[in-house]
Write a protein that holds these residues in place. Sequence first.
Motif, short mmCIF file in Angstrom:
data_model
loop_
_atom_site.label_atom_id
_atom_site.label_comp_id
_atom_site.label_asym_id
_atom_site.label_seq_id
_atom_site.Cartn_x
_atom_site.Cartn_y
_atom_site.Cartn_z
N THR B 31 0.82 -1.22 0.00
CA THR B 31 0.00 0.00 0.00
C THR B 31 0.85 1.27 0.00
N ASP B 32 2.16 1.10 0.10
CA ASP B 32 3.06 2.25 0.09
C ASP B 32 2.96 2.96 -1.27
N SER B 33 2.85 4.28 -1.23
CA SER B 33 2.75 5.00 -2.50
C SER B 33 4.04 4.87 -3.31
N ALA B 34 5.12 4.45 -2.65
CA ALA B 34 6.38 4.26 -3.38
C ALA B 34 6.39 2.93 -4.14
N PHE B 35 5.43 2.04 -3.85
CA PHE B 35 5.39 0.77 -4.58
C PHE B 35 5.02 1.05 -6.04
N PRO B 36 5.83 0.55 -6.98
CA PRO B 36 5.64 0.95 -8.38
C PRO B 36 4.47 0.27 -9.07
N SER B 37 3.26 0.70 -8.76
CA SER B 37 2.08 0.10 -9.38
C SER B 37 1.45 1.04 -10.40
N GLY B 38 1.98 2.26 -10.53
CA GLY B 38 1.43 3.20 -11.51
C GLY B 38 0.22 3.95 -11.00
N ARG B 39 -0.11 3.77 -9.73
CA ARG B 39 -1.31 4.41 -9.18
C ARG B 39 -1.23 5.93 -9.26
N TYR B 40 0.01 6.46 -9.25
CA TYR B 40 0.18 7.91 -9.28
C TYR B 40 -0.32 8.54 -10.59
N THR B 41 -0.57 7.72 -11.60
CA THR B 41 -1.04 8.27 -12.88
C THR B 41 -2.56 8.44 -12.89
N ALA B 181 -9.44 -3.48 3.29
CA ALA B 181 -9.25 -2.15 3.88
C ALA B 181 -7.98 -1.49 3.35
N ALA B 182 -6.94 -2.29 3.17
CA ALA B 182 -5.67 -1.74 2.67
C ALA B 182 -5.85 -1.20 1.25
N GLU B 183 -6.59 -1.92 0.43
CA GLU B 183 -6.81 -1.48 -0.96
C GLU B 183 -7.64 -0.18 -0.98
N LEU B 184 -8.67 -0.13 -0.13
CA LEU B 184 -9.49 1.09 -0.09
C LEU B 184 -8.67 2.26 0.44
N TYR B 185 -7.82 1.99 1.41
CA TYR B 185 -6.93 3.05 1.93
C TYR B 185 -5.99 3.53 0.82
N TYR B 187 -6.44 3.46 -2.32
CA TYR B 187 -7.23 4.27 -3.26
C TYR B 187 -7.40 5.69 -2.71
N ALA B 188 -7.78 5.79 -1.44
CA ALA B 188 -8.03 7.10 -0.83
C ALA B 188 -6.74 7.93 -0.79
N VAL B 192 -6.29 11.60 -2.63
CA VAL B 192 -5.93 12.89 -2.01
C VAL B 192 -4.61 13.41 -2.56
N ASN B 193 -3.74 12.50 -2.95
CA ASN B 193 -2.49 12.92 -3.59
C ASN B 193 -2.79 13.62 -4.91
N ALA B 194 -3.75 13.07 -5.66
CA ALA B 194 -4.16 13.70 -6.92
C ALA B 194 -4.76 15.08 -6.64
N ALA B 195 -5.52 15.19 -5.55
CA ALA B 195 -6.12 16.49 -5.19
C ALA B 195 -5.04 17.54 -4.96
N VAL B 196 -3.94 17.13 -4.36
CA VAL B 196 -2.82 18.07 -4.14
C VAL B 196 -2.23 18.48 -5.47
#
Lengths: 240, 256
Positions: B31-41, B181-185, B187-188, B192-196
């Motif tokens: 669930t770490d945002s540093a994990f390279p899953s491409g979620r930041y896109t 819960a981890a997956e929903l977290y 996502y959330a 919020v990172n996208a909101a920033v």
Amino acid sequence: MSHGQGSHSHHPAHEHPHDVAEHDQDLPRLGGPVPRVGIGGPVGSGKTALIEALVPLLVAEGHRPVVVTNDIFTQEDARHVRATLAGVLEEDKVVGVETGSCPHTAVRDDPTMNLDAVQALTERFPDTDVVLLESGGDNLTLTYSRALADFFVFVIDVGEGDKIPRKRGPGITASDLLVINKIDIAPHVRADLSVMERDARMVREGRPFVLTDCFSGTGLRQVIDHLRAAGVLAATRAPV
Amino acid sequence: MQRNGESTAPPAREAPEAMSLAAFLGCLQLTDSAFPSGRYTQSSGLESFVQHGYVTADSGRQGLTALLVDQLEHAVGPTDGVALAWAHRAVSRRAPGQELDLALAVEADQRLTAVKLAREVRESSTRTGRSLLRTATTVFGGAALEAFSGAVRSGATPGNAAVVTGVLMAQQGIPTDHAVAAELYAYAAGWVNAAVRLGVADHRVAQAVLHAGRPVVERTGRLACRTALADMAGSTPLADLMSMRHEHAPLRLFMS
């Protein structure tokens, strides 16, 4: 894109830079009360040159600025600003903040290190009345956090090509002020200033932009006028 | 596609499982945002909400929290959350001698694609899922993951991120409710990172919204764990419209 930083009608900070967190009223302002101007833009567009040209004008008007620069690998920008402004601004009033190779993160996603630098610098020099922040050189997507900058200036330059304004991006379209720098080199890079002006007017939708040549001083007075109109430059006392 | 009824019926309330420290660490890594899953896109539709003026810098914590809660309760929880829970059971409740109940994982995956209305939402989910598979098979390995990866490579199943995550988390011993819960977290946190990055929240507002969403993550996650596979369904018409419009937006910072 509707963007907080450039949305004059939605951003209370523009009228009241000392109360930037007004819309989330129980969030206290971070970094101290001194108004902050965030300057961002691509590598080499003239962010450092703009600061080096603005500071002597601000000092001559009786302002007490300090400067926080963000460098990619080195303290090159901070050193350059200190050297250029020798005799105008004390060396200790310029600090560099390392950004871990993420210039946009340092001014947008996690501005805490910059806020800490601002706080320390303004506490050390308590008569400071404006902070100039320079982001590391980035790309057209850089924006400033509303928690860090009360006024966001985005700098592009003529040498990047006259198509740059119409490429848009949040800095170009929604910054509080767009500066199109290096207008003196337009003939040498086959850039048509009238095209840049036309496109900037179109994509800015009424937000201001200024054409500058930081070396000759062209346009700098207009930049200061915009800062004053936005309320980030306090009324000055006579220079001492 | 409908499997024989009983195995995908609403599960009885599952007793909370204890999580080992090893599993907890695995959960943190995934669930770490540093994990390279491409979620930041991905902005999960938020960029379109901003472009159309529904979300602005003045929306503040209250407005942003309200939208995030709706997304969690009416879209992500009852679709991705449910799919993840069933993909998890395809590993954790597999028959003896099986590596993975592949048919169950594939059904969860196909249903999830079926209930994602906007093309952009479907594509970003499978692109993220395939990317996660490529990284995870190298980093973690494991028979269940290899089996599911083979099914995705052969084109038998789309490979949605939530389903890959379900298989991966089960394989690491992370209990179902924690996995959902981890997956929903995650996502959330991405939202919020996208909101920033879209300039509608600063770093403090983002974290306050994430904190405010925590009980919703918990509640929605538990509900997803009690939902039958056949009942997987979301209902966020405005968000779907925003995503469809985003497909044609001339200016985009995000894939979704």
